[in-house]
Write an enzyme that holds these catalytic residues in place. Structure first.
Site, PDB file in Angstrom:
ATOM      1  N   ASP A 139       0.974  -1.071  -0.240  1.00 33.50           N
ATOM      2  CA  ASP A 139       0.017   0.005   0.217  1.00 33.50           C
ATOM      3  C   ASP A 139       0.875   1.579   0.166  1.00 33.50           C
ATOM      4  O   ASP A 139       0.558   2.280  -0.343  1.00 33.50           O
ATOM      5  CB  ASP A 139      -0.869   0.030   1.209  1.00 33.50           C
ATOM      6  CG  ASP A 139      -1.851  -1.153   1.214  1.00 33.50           C
ATOM      7  OD1 ASP A 139      -2.204  -1.863   0.248  1.00 33.50           O
ATOM      8  OD2 ASP A 139      -2.207  -1.563   2.623  1.00 33.50           O
ATOM      9  N   LEU A 284      -3.243 -11.024  -6.533  1.00 31.19           N
ATOM     10  CA  LEU A 284      -2.499 -11.201  -7.378  1.00 31.19           C
ATOM     11  C   LEU A 284      -1.272 -10.168  -7.342  1.00 31.19           C
ATOM     12  O   LEU A 284      -0.241 -10.327  -7.496  1.00 31.19           O
ATOM     13  CB  LEU A 284      -2.765 -11.036  -8.929  1.00 31.19           C
ATOM     14  CG  LEU A 284      -3.696 -12.118  -9.636  1.00 31.19           C
ATOM     15  CD1 LEU A 284      -4.417 -11.672 -10.994  1.00 31.19           C
ATOM     16  CD2 LEU A 284      -2.693 -13.497  -9.998  1.00 31.19           C
TER      17      LEU A 284
HETATM   18  O1  F6P Z   1      -2.223  -3.952   3.364  1.00 31.21           O
HETATM   19  C1  F6P Z   1      -2.316  -4.868   2.123  1.00 31.21           C
HETATM   20  C2  F6P Z   1      -3.379  -5.301   1.750  1.00 31.21           C
HETATM   21  O2  F6P Z   1      -3.186  -6.219   0.594  1.00 31.21           O
HETATM   22  C3  F6P Z   1      -4.150  -4.422   1.533  1.00 31.21           C
HETATM   23  O3  F6P Z   1      -4.248  -3.607   0.151  1.00 31.21           O
HETATM   24  C4  F6P Z   1      -5.797  -4.892   1.375  1.00 31.21           C
HETATM   25  O4  F6P Z   1      -6.846  -4.011   1.556  1.00 31.21           O
HETATM   26  C5  F6P Z   1      -5.609  -6.198   2.391  1.00 31.21           C
HETATM   27  O5  F6P Z   1      -3.931  -6.156   2.551  1.00 31.21           O
HETATM   28  C6  F6P Z   1      -6.149  -7.376   2.016  1.00 31.21           C
HETATM   29  O6  F6P Z   1      -5.721  -8.221   3.316  1.00 31.21           O
HETATM   30  P1  F6P Z   1      -6.352  -9.763   3.138  1.00 31.21           P
HETATM   31  O7  F6P Z   1      -5.052 -10.406   2.536  1.00 31.21           O
HETATM   32  O8  F6P Z   1      -6.433 -10.054   4.596  1.00 31.21           O
HETATM   33  O9  F6P Z   1      -7.466  -9.897   2.263  1.00 31.21           O
END
Ligand code: F6P
Length: 366
Positions: A139, A284
């Protein structure tokens, strides 16, 4: 007996975690220190589950995705439930972590993570564990560092997806919406949108309106461009609206975002009679190996983390800043508030100058 350090990877995985582990182990070996790696993030520290990491085990890690140590973004160390919403670690968890740290004869801990994991690191540091941090997250929303590792790899994946969507959108004269990760920060979407040539870029930091998006589609139609690519962050929202959740809120976990792409597609079809197709890139963006930039960052960050321990700079985190390519800042200055895209960010200004829409202006009513 050799001096010994520990390393753990926390939060969501991303490309480059193994490259950091490799750099830490190699740098520690050069100082004649031993390294152990805790399994499953902070849980491994609490359960004393770890492996010995020696130089020989570091082969083929530079380009390998995921983390050989495993990681977790839930469980007994979950302290972050939203932006600025932080809980204190359970005192029993804190005490057991400190006890295990000493029982294992550790000199220091390297905590590799994003805002949530480094918030935990800061609490453990304040609780008495000498540690240093390495900033990880696709992020790119950590304060105090221009880049976190994992971001460039995620952008590269998203850019590639937009390139691919272009050819099919153009062939079918279609509106294609690609929904990208980033939670409350729009960096991935901004960089992938710009590098992939999206026509509309919708970020969490700049709430959009449908008229503005449609104005861009129409403008392109008038110029003879019968397809439009819309890159949207999972955390984007309509002006006056709220973020779209992918599921119900769970206790002690951050909200799961998702579904804004479908919502925009439905609205554009209902309001303006335009058919859209949606592609949600999802995890991905977190998979696979790191790009060359991330490999360099991971290597420099890992070496810097060990040097911080050598110099006794506990509570610091490796950071990438323009004036000082790899320096260090206090972890507490990096966590608790997110580094978001400011509406006056120069990249946003360039995108606007080139005629891209950020979805927030209405030039003409349709
Ligand atoms: O913080 C990294 C991230 O990939 C975000 O971009 C996304 O909202 C979240 O983690 C998804 O988390 P999870 O893998 O728990 O679905």
């Amino acid at each position: 007996m050799k001096e010994r350090i520990g390393i753990l990877t926390g939060g969501g995985d991303c490309p480059g975690l193994n490259a950091v582990i490799r750099a830490v182990v190699k740098t520690a070996t050069k100082l004649d220190w031993e390294t152990i790696g805790f399994l499953g993030g902070y849980e491994g520290l609490l359960d004393k589950e770890y492996i010995h990491l020696d130089y020989k085990k570091m082969d083929s890690l530079l380009n390998r995705g995921g983390t050989i140590l495993g990681t977790s973004n839930k469980g007994r160390f979950a302290v972050k439930t939203g932006v600025g919403q932080l809980n204190q670690l359970d005192p029993n968890v804190m005490a057991a972590s400190l006890r295990n740290f000493h029982e294992l004869g550790l000199k220091a801990l390297v905590c590799v993570g994003g805002d949530g994991s480094l918030t935990i690191a800061q609490q453990l540091f304040e609780g008495g564990i000498p540690l240093v941090g390495v900033p990880k997250t696709i992020d790119n929303d950590l304060e105090g560092t221009l880049l976190t590792f994992g971001f460039d790899s995620a952008v590269s994946c998203a850019m590639d997806a937009i390139d691919r969507l272009h050819t099919t959108a153009e062939s079918h004269n279609r509106i294609m919406i690609v929904e990208l990760m980033g939670r409350y920060a729009g960096w991935i979407t901004l960089w992938a949108g710009v590098s992939g040539g999206a026509d509309v870029i919708l970020l969490p930091e700049i709430p959009f309106n449908y008229q503005s998006i449609y104005a861009q589609i129409q403008k392109r139609e008038e110029m003879g461009k019968h397809f439009t690519i819309i890159a949207v962050s999972e955390g984007a929202r309509e002006q006056g609206g709220s973020v779209t959740l992918a599921g119900p809120l769970e206790a002690n976990r951050e909200a799961k975002l998702g579904g804004i792409g479908d919502k925009i597609a439905k609205e554009i079809t209902t309001r303006f009679g335009k058919e859209c197709r949606v592609c949600v890139l999802g995890h991905l963006q977190r998979g696979g190996g790191p790009t060359s930039l991330d490999r360099v960052l991971c290597t420099a960050f890992g070496a810097t983390a060990v040097n911080l321990i050598r110099d006794g700079k506990f509570g610091y985190m490796a950071a990438f800043t323009p004036s000082n390519v790899v320096g260090a800042i206090k972890i507490k200055d990096a966590v608790g508030k997110l580094r978001l895209v400011r509406p006056d960010n120069p990249m946003v200004a360039c995108a606007r100058a080139m005629g891209l829409s950020l979805g927030d202006e209405v030039t003409q009513e349709y």
